[in-house]
Design an enzyme around this catalytic site. Structure first.
Site, mmCIF file in Angstrom:
data_model
loop_
_atom_site.group_PDB
_atom_site.id
_atom_site.type_symbol
_atom_site.label_atom_id
_atom_site.label_comp_id
_atom_site.label_asym_id
_atom_site.label_seq_id
_atom_site.Cartn_x
_atom_site.Cartn_y
_atom_site.Cartn_z
ATOM 1 N N GLU A 45 -18.443 -4.111 7.725
ATOM 2 C CA GLU A 45 -18.551 -3.521 6.397
ATOM 3 C C GLU A 45 -18.097 -4.477 5.294
ATOM 4 O O GLU A 45 -18.790 -4.661 4.298
ATOM 5 C CB GLU A 45 -17.713 -2.232 6.342
ATOM 6 C CG GLU A 45 -18.245 -1.111 7.219
ATOM 7 C CD GLU A 45 -17.397 0.145 7.129
ATOM 8 O OE1 GLU A 45 -17.920 1.222 7.419
ATOM 9 O OE2 GLU A 45 -16.207 0.040 6.767
ATOM 10 N N GLU B 290 20.387 7.391 -8.515
ATOM 11 C CA GLU B 290 20.403 8.255 -9.694
ATOM 12 C C GLU B 290 20.916 7.560 -10.943
ATOM 13 O O GLU B 290 20.755 8.077 -12.037
ATOM 14 C CB GLU B 290 21.261 9.498 -9.393
ATOM 15 C CG GLU B 290 20.656 10.385 -8.309
ATOM 16 C CD GLU B 290 21.486 11.616 -8.047
ATOM 17 O OE1 GLU B 290 22.726 11.495 -8.090
ATOM 18 O OE2 GLU B 290 20.906 12.692 -7.801
#
Length: 507
Positions: free
Chosen positions: A68, A311
């Site tokens: 492909e 955080e």
């Protein structure tokens, strides 16, 4: 890692980190392996990594048959992994056979039995580079005109048998439908290959998660189930085999300080070296301060510590630590501290795990801290989060690293915590930080809930946070139900209540 069973088949190392562990050695030599997966699952990367590793690490030249993708695009696309296919082609270690559709060239038409010509081209390439590994990517595009599964089965068997007779190990990739109801498009492909590997790329909570499963291997056995994997530029495809987690890590009886003298007393003399400690509490209870205390203790002990922050950014962490009297900046400059601050949403959990392992391997710390685990939990499913925690904790255990994890509970009061439920059995020690409401005043309490292999204090003590860090005071008295979030008082007089409000340590 579990001991591999006895088997007779020789296997080729795949060059894919983690895969050989679940395959008990690699890809069966001289056999055919079908790699099935949906679009974007990583079939071509798997196949090319197998070939590239063979040509560059194991002295086994390779042929890649592309049905492909044009060779020029293929060479360009894998350059990001550091795979220089052009150089390998020039060195005659690698060959590419182009069977992709091109309007400027004559098309391969299997319907008119031009398969013999196709096989002749592949055989010529195999003999030219003396290849031992061959990949057909993707074989499904060779049969677009065939509607009869029986004919597809016969022709595919003919191709594979021909290549195996050349003395090669063959990998065939094939597209799989998104519904995952069958392995291949024609429903017969999996019966032809000796081995079948399925790559999945599922959408879970708006995040793609890749897993790999060895469905079958003829003549040998393998580990069962799905295992997460990731693809990145540094290592290509990497499998995370949780089944390789062992319980054979060393368990030293030496102790290290937590950085807080009273906490060391509460734990019977400090934390065990190479243990996993979970600090759990609501927002604002001082979990990041506990991390800072760990950094302070590491600095005083001249140990290296690696902090993974999920955080807060580095600048904010350094500022807050300075307010508690801990010099993060100086520790970084002296080489004792390294801060890795990344948002959990930035990449998938498997990628976070891989990056953490790499940073640990680079920095070689004695301690690590993760602040916080609950930040990673919010972007994952329960299963992937548990895999992440098990993968990280088992790795640091093997490296004999002391790890401190923080977790944010969803409620200000009480004990409800999903994270604790998920990882409490993995951790060696659990320290709870809780708010305690007494007569309309919010105070803070700390207790050692669990500590494997040693005595620890069972009392809930009050603690204060000030410019010197965390200061642990005496136990709460006359109060029950602190952990449940519904405290009750047993004071018999106002004098006792006032006495409890002013612990002896503060007098």
């Amino acid at each position: 890692m579990p001991s591999p069973p006895d088997y007779d088949l020789s296997k080729l190392p795949s060059g894919i980190a983690g895969f050989d562990a679940i395959a008990y050695g690699g890809v069966p030599e001289g056999g055919s392996t079908l790699i099935a997966g949906t679009s974007g699952a990583g079939k071509t990367v798997f196949a090319l990594q197998f070939l590239h590793a063979g040509a560059t690490k194991f002295g086994q030249n390779a042929v890649f048959v592309t049905c492909e993708e044009r060779p020029a695009r293929l060479v360009r696309n894998v350059r990001g992994f550091g795979w220089d296919l052009e150089r390998l082609v020039e060195e005659k270690k690698f060959a590419i056979v182009d069977l992709s559709a091109d309007p400027q060239e004559e098309q391969v038409d299997l319907g008119t039995l031009h398969l013999t010509a196709l096989l002749a081209r592949i055989e010529a390439a195999v003999r030219r580079v003396d290849a031992k590994r061959v990949v057909l990517d993707s074989v499904g595009s060779l049969f677009p005109q065939f509607a009869d599964p029986g004919m597809v089965r016969r022709e595919l068997l003919r191709i594979i048998s021909y290549l195996l007779d050349l003395g090669t190990t063959v990998i065939v990739t094939i597209e799989r439908g998104e519904n995952e109801q069958s392995i291949g498009r024609f429903g017969v492909e999996e019966y032809i290959a000796d081995n079948v590997v399925i790559l999945r790329n599922r959408l879970e909570r708006e995040t793609r998660r890749r897993t790999i499963e060895i469905l079958k291997t003829r003549g040998t056995i393998h580990q069962r189930g799905e295992y997460p994997f990731t693809i990145d530029r540094e290592d290509g495809l990497t499998v995370v085999p949780l089944s390789s987690t062992t319980l054979e890590q060393s368990a030293p009886d030496s102790r290290i300080t937590s950085g807080i003298e009273m906490l060391d007393q509460m734990t019977g003399g400090g934390l065990y070296e190479s243990s996993i400690i979970l600090v759990s509490g609501a927002t604002g209870t001082g979990k990041t301060l506990m991390v800072a205390e760990q950094v302070r203790a590491a600095i005083r002990s001249n140990q290296k510590i690696l902090l993974f922050a999920a955080e807060e950014g580095r600048e904010q962490l350094c500022r807050n630590a300075a307010a508690w009297g801990v010099d993060f900046v100086g520790a970084e400059e002296s080489g004792l501290l390294r801060i890795e601050s990344h948002s959990p949403e930035e990449i998938g959990l498997e990628d976070h795990l891989l990056r953490m392992k790499r940073r640990i391997a680079e920095f070689e710390p004695s301690r690590i801290a993760v602040d916080s685990l609950s930040a990673f939990e919010r972007v994952s499913t329960p299963k992937s989060f548990r895999e992440f925690v098990i993968g990280l904790t088992s790795y640091v255990k093997v490296k004999r690293i002391t790890a401190l994890f923080t977790n944010t509970t969803s409620l200000l009061m009480g004990t409800e915590s999903v994270t604790e439920t998920h990882i409490s059995t993995i951790t060696d020690s659990i320290i709870l930080l809780r708010y305690v409401e007494i007569n309309g005043e919010m105070r803070r309490g700390i207790m050692v809930l669990k500590m494997r292999g040693t005595w620890h204090e069972k009392a809930i003590r009050e603690y204060l946070i000030d410019g010197t860090g965390m200061r642990i005071l005496g136990p709460f008295t006359g109060i029950h139900g602190i952990l449940s979030g519904v405290p009750t008082y047993t004071f018999s007089s106002e004098a006792q209540r006032l006495e409890a409000l002013i612990p002896d340590d503060e007098v």
